[in-house]
Design an enzyme around this catalytic site. Structure first.
Site, PDB file in Angstrom:
ATOM      1  N   ARG A 125     -10.670   3.962  42.540  1.00  0.00           N
ATOM      2  CA  ARG A 125     -10.643   3.530  43.656  1.00  0.00           C
ATOM      3  C   ARG A 125     -10.094   2.209  43.593  1.00  0.00           C
ATOM      4  NH1 ARG A 125     -15.844   5.688  42.746  1.00  0.00           N
ATOM      5  NH2 ARG A 125     -16.013   7.591  44.616  1.00  0.00           N
ATOM      6  N   LYS A 147      -0.015  -4.824  53.635  1.00  0.00           N
ATOM      7  CA  LYS A 147      -0.071  -3.342  53.678  1.00  0.00           C
ATOM      8  C   LYS A 147       0.690  -1.907  53.264  1.00  0.00           C
ATOM      9  CE  LYS A 147      -0.478  -4.618  59.229  1.00  0.00           C
ATOM     10  NZ  LYS A 147       0.497  -4.747  59.981  1.00  0.00           N
ATOM     11  N   GLU A 189      13.559  -8.743  60.692  1.00  0.00           N
ATOM     12  CA  GLU A 189      12.680  -9.178  60.090  1.00  0.00           C
ATOM     13  C   GLU A 189      12.885 -10.347  60.209  1.00  0.00           C
ATOM     14  OE1 GLU A 189       9.852  -7.248  60.762  1.00  0.00           O
ATOM     15  OE2 GLU A 189      10.303  -4.881  59.773  1.00  0.00           O
ATOM     16  N   LYS A 231       5.254 -15.611  57.152  1.00  0.00           N
ATOM     17  CA  LYS A 231       3.989 -14.217  57.324  1.00  0.00           C
ATOM     18  C   LYS A 231       2.922 -14.917  55.785  1.00  0.00           C
ATOM     19  CE  LYS A 231       2.996  -9.008  55.700  1.00  0.00           C
ATOM     20  NZ  LYS A 231       4.058  -7.993  55.690  1.00  0.00           N
ATOM     21  N   GLU A 241      -5.629  -7.882  59.948  1.00  0.00           N
ATOM     22  CA  GLU A 241      -5.720  -7.199  62.046  1.00  0.00           C
ATOM     23  C   GLU A 241      -6.406  -7.047  62.787  1.00  0.00           C
ATOM     24  OE1 GLU A 241      -1.405  -5.399  62.048  1.00  0.00           O
ATOM     25  OE2 GLU A 241      -2.325  -5.165  64.048  1.00  0.00           O
ATOM     26  N   ARG A 245      -2.756 -11.370  63.471  1.00  0.00           N
ATOM     27  CA  ARG A 245      -1.914 -10.642  62.571  1.00  0.00           C
ATOM     28  C   ARG A 245      -0.782  -9.257  62.974  1.00  0.00           C
ATOM     29  NH1 ARG A 245      -1.941  -8.525  55.965  1.00  0.00           N
ATOM     30  NH2 ARG A 245      -0.132  -7.584  55.841  1.00  0.00           N
ATOM     31  N   ASN A 249       4.398  -7.964  64.793  1.00  0.00           N
ATOM     32  CA  ASN A 249       4.658  -6.306  65.315  1.00  0.00           C
ATOM     33  C   ASN A 249       5.345  -6.162  66.406  1.00  0.00           C
ATOM     34  OD1 ASN A 249       2.505  -4.866  63.633  1.00  0.00           O
ATOM     35  ND2 ASN A 249       0.813  -4.740  64.929  1.00  0.00           N
ATOM     36  N   HIS A 252       7.911  -3.436  66.579  1.00  0.00           N
ATOM     37  CA  HIS A 252       7.175  -2.326  66.064  1.00  0.00           C
ATOM     38  C   HIS A 252       7.022  -0.807  67.270  1.00  0.00           C
ATOM     39  CE1 HIS A 252       7.891  -5.215  63.286  1.00  0.00           C
ATOM     40  NE2 HIS A 252       7.655  -4.078  62.136  1.00  0.00           N
ATOM     41  N   HIS A 256       8.561   1.549  66.052  1.00  0.00           N
ATOM     42  CA  HIS A 256       7.486   2.860  64.708  1.00  0.00           C
ATOM     43  C   HIS A 256       8.217   4.069  65.957  1.00  0.00           C
ATOM     44  CE1 HIS A 256       5.192   0.610  62.305  1.00  0.00           C
ATOM     45  NE2 HIS A 256       6.335  -0.042  62.247  1.00  0.00           N
ATOM     46  N   HIS A 269      14.505   1.120  59.089  1.00  0.00           N
ATOM     47  CA  HIS A 269      13.195   0.924  59.814  1.00  0.00           C
ATOM     48  C   HIS A 269      13.589  -0.589  61.055  1.00  0.00           C
ATOM     49  CE1 HIS A 269       8.846  -0.888  60.725  1.00  0.00           C
ATOM     50  NE2 HIS A 269       9.093  -2.303  59.821  1.00  0.00           N
TER      51      HIS A 269
END
Ligand code: NAD
Ligand code: GLY
Length: 365
Positions: A125, A147, A189, A231, A241, A245, A249, A252, A256, A269
């Site tokens: 956990r 993330k 980025e 960031k 997010e 936040r 993206n 993206h 993506h 990426h």
């Protein structure tokens, strides 16, 4: 050489990002790991290519302090950012006898950081982990902000958790062995931060490009530090997010989708994000908010960094829309796009007509 420290002030889970050329070879790195492990087990997760230059000296340093870390060394590749890879990490954690107090240390790029971070987030956990990123993309983006996750064939990062690292140790000298294509991909980025947040930083990165591409350590340290600072500022205001936040993206939604459609093999990426930023800036033009000069400045800087900017002619917009609909960035079935207002400022819109997306992908450079 310049050294930087950036605090990520998330209540109860605050941590420090330390940036200094040569940091990995200093006693400081061993001190941080020793203190976080606090006599419990350490498991280092890494790639074969990183063993000799970075991990072996780290292991030696730990052994000199009487700490014998367990090593889990796995092959690289975005197509391996899967649940199967995470399952093998759980096996390694059990073999290493990691308990709730143990520490996972990730030495690698964004793929490993995301996957091993997710394994740490879910094992027992959740146990603590440290990011020692070794690609520019991981220095400026993936190692910060918590993330973690893996891809599914249906889409990128569809499985994951928010799990903040306990420390981020960035040694820009690790970029000396990084292939040039990967260095450029990370720059996408960095350029993104300029467009979404900081006009002056966009100009500064553009001016520093020749030194960055020569891997000048001062220039690299400066852009890594400012990227991490931006960031951290964004993540501290909106860790999970719910709003702000999402600006991270930019590029993206399209990027993506391009990665998933090409089975995570055609583009790095950052390359997919570079194309995505150009398309999304053009969408901004079509909906009447992005000045054409903003798109042109973005294209010019990306091209100077030798990043791709042209939308691929063999991928239909219908396919991109279908894949983008499955992306976790959709809300209530509506596609959301981050669109520039000018260099340094963006907004998030979910009212973009399909005709604007089609038009934005049909312009040749
Ligand atoms: P990567 O992790 O695949 O690393 C790229 C390649 O470089 C790999 O082959 C790796 O073995 C090699 N490598 C790494 N460091 C090296 C070094 N110092 N010297 C020589 N070779 C080295 O790719 P990446 O670009 O670092 O990460 C991309 C991933 O990051 C994507 O999966 C993306 O979704 C994710 N990401 C996550 C976040 C986040 O917030 N969690 C943000 C941005 C991107
Ligand atoms: N890379 C996007 C984010 O961290 O939110």
């Amino acid at each position: 050489m310049s050294a930087y420290q950036i605090e990520v002030a998330i209540p109860d889970r605050d941590y420090t990002i330390e940036i200094a050329p040569g940091l990995l070879a200093t006693a400081r790195t061993i001190d941080v790991l020793q203190s976080l492990a606090n006599k419990s087990r350490i498991c280092i997760v890494t790639h074969p290519v990183l063993m000799k230059p970075y991990v072996s000296p780290l292991v030696e340093g730990l052994k000199e302090r009487g700490i014998d870390p367990f090593l889990h060394v796995i092959p690289s590749g975005e197509h391996r950012k899967t649940l199967a890879t995470v399952a093998r990490m759980y096996d390694a954690f059990i073999e290493a006898k990691l308990d709730r107090k143990s520490l996972v240390v990730v030495v690698g790029g964004g793929v490993l950081g995301d996957a091993a971070g997710f394994a740490a987030a879910s094992y027992l956990r959740g146990i603590r982990f440290v990011q020692i990123p070794t690609t520019l993309l991981a220095h400026v983006d993936s190692s910060v902000g918590g993330k973690t996750g893996v891809d599914l064939p249906q889409g990128k990062n569809l499985i994951g958790a928010f799990h903040q690292p306990s420390s981020v140790l960035i040694d820009p000298k690790t970029l000396q062995t990084l292939p040039m294509r990967e260095l450029r991909a990370g720059l996408a980025e960095v350029i993104k931060y300029g467009i979404i947040y900081d006009n002056a930083f966009f100009a500064r990165v553009d001016a520093l490009l020749p030194r960055i591409l020569r891997r000048d350590m001062e220039a690299l340290s400066e852009i890594i530090a400012r990227s991490c600072e931006i960031k951290a500022e964004v993540v501290c205001q909106d860790e999970t997010e719910q709003g702000l936040r999402a600006i991270l993206n930019f590029g993206h939604t399209i990027g993506h989708a391009l990665e998933a459609i090409t089975n995570y093999r055609r583009y790095k990426h950052g390359e997919a994000v570079a194309i995505g930023m150009v398309v999304e800036s053009r969408i901004g033009e079509r909906v009447g908010q992005t000045p054409a000069e903003t798109t042109q400045a973005l294209i010019d800087t990306l091209q100077r960094a030798k990043l791709p900017v042209a939308y691929p002619s063999d991928i239909s917009v219908e396919r991109v829309l279908e894949v983008a609909q499955r992306d976790k960035k959709t809300v209530g079935g509506l596609l959301r796009f981050v669109l520039p207002l000018r260099i340094g400022e963006v907004n998030v819109r979910s009212d973009v007509p399909i005709s604007a997306i089609e038009a934005a992908t049909q312009i040749s450079i």
